[in-house]
Design a protein around this motif. Structure first.
Motif, mmCIF file in Angstrom:
data_model
loop_
_atom_site.group_PDB
_atom_site.id
_atom_site.type_symbol
_atom_site.label_atom_id
_atom_site.label_comp_id
_atom_site.label_asym_id
_atom_site.label_seq_id
_atom_site.Cartn_x
_atom_site.Cartn_y
_atom_site.Cartn_z
ATOM 1 N N HIS A 1 0.807 -1.215 0.000
ATOM 2 C CA HIS A 1 0.000 0.000 0.000
ATOM 3 C C HIS A 1 0.845 1.272 0.000
ATOM 4 C CE1 HIS A 1 -3.481 -2.534 0.620
ATOM 5 N NE2 HIS A 1 -2.913 -3.077 1.689
ATOM 6 N N GLU A 2 2.158 1.116 0.140
ATOM 7 C CA GLU A 2 3.070 2.251 0.115
ATOM 8 C C GLU A 2 4.422 1.769 -0.376
ATOM 9 O OE1 GLU A 2 4.156 3.671 4.035
ATOM 10 O OE2 GLU A 2 3.516 1.764 4.910
ATOM 11 N N LEU A 3 5.216 2.690 -0.899
ATOM 12 C CA LEU A 3 6.561 2.355 -1.341
ATOM 13 C C LEU A 3 7.457 2.153 -0.133
ATOM 14 C CD1 LEU A 3 7.021 4.959 -4.235
ATOM 15 C CD2 LEU A 3 6.198 2.604 -4.398
ATOM 16 N N GLY A 4 8.450 1.277 -0.282
ATOM 17 C CA GLY A 4 9.377 1.074 0.821
ATOM 18 C C GLY A 4 10.119 -0.226 0.716
ATOM 19 N N GLY A 5 10.652 -0.686 1.852
ATOM 20 C CA GLY A 5 11.427 -1.910 1.912
ATOM 21 C C GLY A 5 10.535 -3.131 1.993
ATOM 22 N N PRO A 6 11.131 -4.293 2.225
ATOM 23 C CA PRO A 6 10.351 -5.531 2.287
ATOM 24 C C PRO A 6 9.225 -5.506 3.313
ATOM 25 C CG PRO A 6 12.692 -6.019 2.135
ATOM 26 C CD PRO A 6 12.581 -4.540 2.340
ATOM 27 N N GLU A 7 9.346 -4.644 4.314
ATOM 28 C CA GLU A 7 8.323 -4.602 5.369
ATOM 29 C C GLU A 7 6.977 -4.103 4.864
ATOM 30 O OE1 GLU A 7 10.276 -0.618 5.203
ATOM 31 O OE2 GLU A 7 11.009 -2.693 5.260
ATOM 32 N N VAL A 8 6.920 -3.467 3.687
ATOM 33 C CA VAL A 8 5.628 -2.967 3.183
ATOM 34 C C VAL A 8 4.790 -4.077 2.548
ATOM 35 C CG1 VAL A 8 6.618 -0.687 2.787
ATOM 36 C CG2 VAL A 8 6.436 -2.292 0.861
ATOM 37 N N LEU A 9 5.372 -5.256 2.331
ATOM 38 C CA LEU A 9 4.642 -6.356 1.708
ATOM 39 C C LEU A 9 3.676 -6.967 2.715
ATOM 40 C CD1 LEU A 9 7.589 -8.070 -0.220
ATOM 41 C CD2 LEU A 9 5.891 -6.469 -1.125
ATOM 42 N N LYS A 10 2.411 -7.085 2.313
ATOM 43 C CA LYS A 10 1.363 -7.608 3.178
ATOM 44 C C LYS A 10 0.649 -8.769 2.483
ATOM 45 C CE LYS A 10 2.203 -4.067 5.866
ATOM 46 N NZ LYS A 10 2.994 -4.234 7.120
ATOM 47 N N THR A 11 0.260 -9.764 3.255
ATOM 48 C CA THR A 11 -0.514 -10.890 2.733
ATOM 49 C C THR A 11 -1.975 -10.659 3.055
ATOM 50 O OG1 THR A 11 1.366 -12.357 3.110
ATOM 51 C CG2 THR A 11 -0.752 -13.389 2.713
ATOM 52 N N GLU A 12 -2.820 -10.561 2.009
ATOM 53 C CA GLU A 12 -4.225 -10.216 2.203
ATOM 54 C C GLU A 12 -5.108 -11.039 1.277
ATOM 55 O OE1 GLU A 12 -4.687 -6.032 1.538
ATOM 56 O OE2 GLU A 12 -3.278 -5.455 3.127
ATOM 57 N N GLU A 13 -6.394 -11.115 1.592
ATOM 58 C CA GLU A 13 -7.384 -11.682 0.693
ATOM 59 C C GLU A 13 -7.797 -10.599 -0.308
ATOM 60 O OE1 GLU A 13 -8.905 -14.750 0.299
ATOM 61 O OE2 GLU A 13 -7.351 -15.522 1.648
ATOM 62 N N VAL A 14 -7.758 -10.931 -1.584
ATOM 63 C CA VAL A 14 -8.133 -9.979 -2.631
ATOM 64 C C VAL A 14 -9.168 -10.635 -3.540
ATOM 65 C CG1 VAL A 14 -5.858 -8.883 -2.551
ATOM 66 C CG2 VAL A 14 -6.288 -10.707 -4.208
ATOM 67 N N PRO A 15 -9.955 -9.844 -4.265
ATOM 68 C CA PRO A 15 -10.943 -10.423 -5.175
ATOM 69 C C PRO A 15 -10.279 -11.253 -6.265
ATOM 70 C CG PRO A 15 -11.423 -8.106 -4.766
ATOM 71 C CD PRO A 15 -10.063 -8.371 -4.178
ATOM 72 N N LEU A 16 -10.939 -12.346 -6.640
ATOM 73 C CA LEU A 16 -10.454 -13.216 -7.705
ATOM 74 C C LEU A 16 -11.542 -13.333 -8.773
ATOM 75 C CD1 LEU A 16 -8.202 -15.199 -8.689
ATOM 76 C CD2 LEU A 16 -9.524 -17.021 -7.588
ATOM 77 N N PRO A 17 -11.402 -12.625 -9.887
ATOM 78 C CA PRO A 17 -12.423 -12.716 -10.935
ATOM 79 C C PRO A 17 -12.349 -14.052 -11.650
ATOM 80 C CG PRO A 17 -10.568 -11.406 -11.696
ATOM 81 C CD PRO A 17 -10.297 -11.720 -10.246
ATOM 82 N N MET B 1 12.703 -3.410 -7.065
ATOM 83 C CA MET B 1 12.766 -2.038 -7.560
ATOM 84 C C MET B 1 11.355 -1.446 -7.670
ATOM 85 S SD MET B 1 15.704 -2.671 -10.458
ATOM 86 C CE MET B 1 15.884 -0.956 -10.927
ATOM 87 N N PHE B 2 10.400 -2.248 -8.151
ATOM 88 C CA PHE B 2 9.016 -1.797 -8.280
ATOM 89 C C PHE B 2 8.422 -1.471 -6.912
ATOM 90 C CE2 PHE B 2 4.420 -2.851 -8.930
ATOM 91 C CZ PHE B 2 4.127 -1.923 -9.922
ATOM 92 N N ARG B 3 8.654 -2.360 -5.950
ATOM 93 C CA ARG B 3 8.149 -2.174 -4.586
ATOM 94 C C ARG B 3 8.667 -0.885 -3.954
ATOM 95 N NH1 ARG B 3 11.731 -5.257 -1.633
ATOM 96 N NH2 ARG B 3 12.606 -3.202 -1.180
ATOM 97 N N SER B 4 9.908 -0.510 -4.270
ATOM 98 C CA SER B 4 10.523 0.670 -3.653
ATOM 99 C C SER B 4 10.392 1.929 -4.508
ATOM 100 C CB SER B 4 12.005 0.397 -3.374
ATOM 101 O OG SER B 4 12.699 0.114 -4.577
ATOM 102 N N GLY B 5 9.782 1.809 -5.704
ATOM 103 C CA GLY B 5 9.572 2.976 -6.551
ATOM 104 C C GLY B 5 10.668 3.245 -7.542
ATOM 105 N N GLY B 6 11.595 2.297 -7.753
ATOM 106 C CA GLY B 6 12.725 2.529 -8.647
ATOM 107 C C GLY B 6 12.618 1.853 -9.996
ATOM 108 N N TYR B 7 11.447 1.284 -10.331
ATOM 109 C CA TYR B 7 11.290 0.598 -11.609
ATOM 110 C C TYR B 7 10.876 1.606 -12.675
ATOM 111 C CZ TYR B 7 10.582 -3.674 -14.364
ATOM 112 O OH TYR B 7 10.686 -4.681 -15.288
#
Length: 351
Positions: free
Chosen positions: A32-48, A70-76
């Motif tokens: 939900h925000e740029l940053g290091g590995p700590e920003v990665l969250k495991t969640e239930e999301v819709p599956l079409p 790089m994508f996660r931290s905004g550098g891609y």
């Protein structure tokens, strides 16, 4: 052992094949925000449900790529849409259902994702994911999920960059930077399979013997050795006709300096985000390579799949897996290892 060749076989057109009850959600890794590995969250999301030309994939294993950090931290080179961005290019799994008009795959087929999509939208860090049919290739018949997940992006990048873009030929001496990365180890094996001579760089000396065992003819430790001097010494002063670089930055100058006059650098990444400085060792050619874009061409996917499958069958190509993590919840730790540069080869998360 039977052949592991990757082949694409056309199947008769079929109506959409859907399970009696598709799950409405799936567990996925989002941020939900740029940053290091700590920003990665495991969640239930819709599956079409898979629509026309789409496939529902049950993911078994995920191969990590530096682009994702790089994508996660905004550098891609493109930015995530926040909050709730998805992530991930490379997965191995089983077709669970197909949408209308899908002809290449049926439920039960084992497949690999070919990374032709925006992973902020279709990211494969998930238990299930819906992908376009054109974003999948058949998995090698005898490869387990971990091996399969470590295969496509790295080896197709090495094949596409070295052979299709760089024109690597038997007898060529080729400079491969970042030799201990997933693509680097794949490039060493790819060069050897072609009959070329790989000269490989790494930082420090800890991975020198590993890289020699993988097939590097000469290993340059860039922390303590001069890249250009070492290349010229190994090649008798001539330099190399081709260089394959995933680092960029100011060091790009030395890569060009190590070429023969008229040589070519194929740049496939920019681990160093600083500007690349062009060598004045003219004439030279600089070509850029993006596997995700090239893989949108069905002809390229067939050629790459044939090269990879034949190499697996012969044993000349064998993915180097640095570590296997268990479960999506371990993705943060997997990213930390990837960014530490302490590993050699590919990091895989088993789902």
């Amino acid at each position: 052992m039977t052949s592991t060749a990757l082949t694409t076989q056309a199947t008769p057109a079929t109506p959409p094949t859907l399970p009696a009850a598709l799950p409405a959600t799936t567990c996925a890794v989002v941020f939900h925000e740029l940053g290091g590995p700590e920003v990665l969250k495991t969640e239930e999301v819709p599956l079409p449900a898979p629509g026309p030309g789409e496939v529902l994939l049950r993911v078994e294993a995920i191969g990590l790529n530096r682009a994702e950090a790089m994508f996660r931290s905004g550098g891609y080179y493109y930015r995530p849409t926040l909050p709730g961005s998805r992530l991930g290019y490379e997965a191995a799994g089983v077709v669970a259902a197909v949408g209308e008009g899908v002809t290449a795959f049926v439920p039960g087929d084992r497949v690999l994702s070919a990374g032709t999509f925006d992973f902020g939208v279709h990211g494969v860090y998930a238990e299930r994911v819906v992908l376009p049919e054109s974003s999948l290739v058949p998995a090698p018949a005898d490869a387990d999920p971990v091996t399969a997940a470590a295969l496509w992006v790295t080896y197709a990048t090495a094949y596409g960059g070295l052979v299709e873009t760089g024109g690597l030929a038997p007898g060529d001496q080729v400079l491969i930077t970042g030799g201990s990365s997933g693509v680097g180890t794949a490039a060493i094996q790819t060069a050897r399979r072609v009959g070329a001579v790989p000269i490989v760089t790494t930082r420090g000396t800890a991975k020198r013997e590993q890289l020699r065992e993988l097939g590097a003819a000469h290993v340059i430790s860039t922390d303590t050795e001069d890249l250009v001097e070492e290349v010229k010494r190994f090649t008798g002063g001539a330099g190399v006709r081709l260089a394959f670089d995933g680092i960029g930055g100011p060091g790009f100058t030395a890569v060009g300096d190590a070429l023969t006059p008229g040589g070519t650098v194929v740049a496939y990444g920019w681990l160093d985000p600083r500007p690349m400085v062009l060598s004045m060792n003219w004439p030279l050619t600089v070509r850029t390579f993006g596997n995700g874009l090239l893989a949108r061409d069905p002809g390229y996917r067939r050629r790459a799949a044939a090269f990879l499958g034949a190499g697996l069958a012969s044993g000349e190509l064998a993915p180097v897996v640095a570590k296997v993590f268990e479960g999506l919840e371990a993705m943060g730790d997997a990213h930390r290892l990837m960014e530490s540069n302490a590993h050699t080869g590919k990091i895989v998360v088993r789902v």
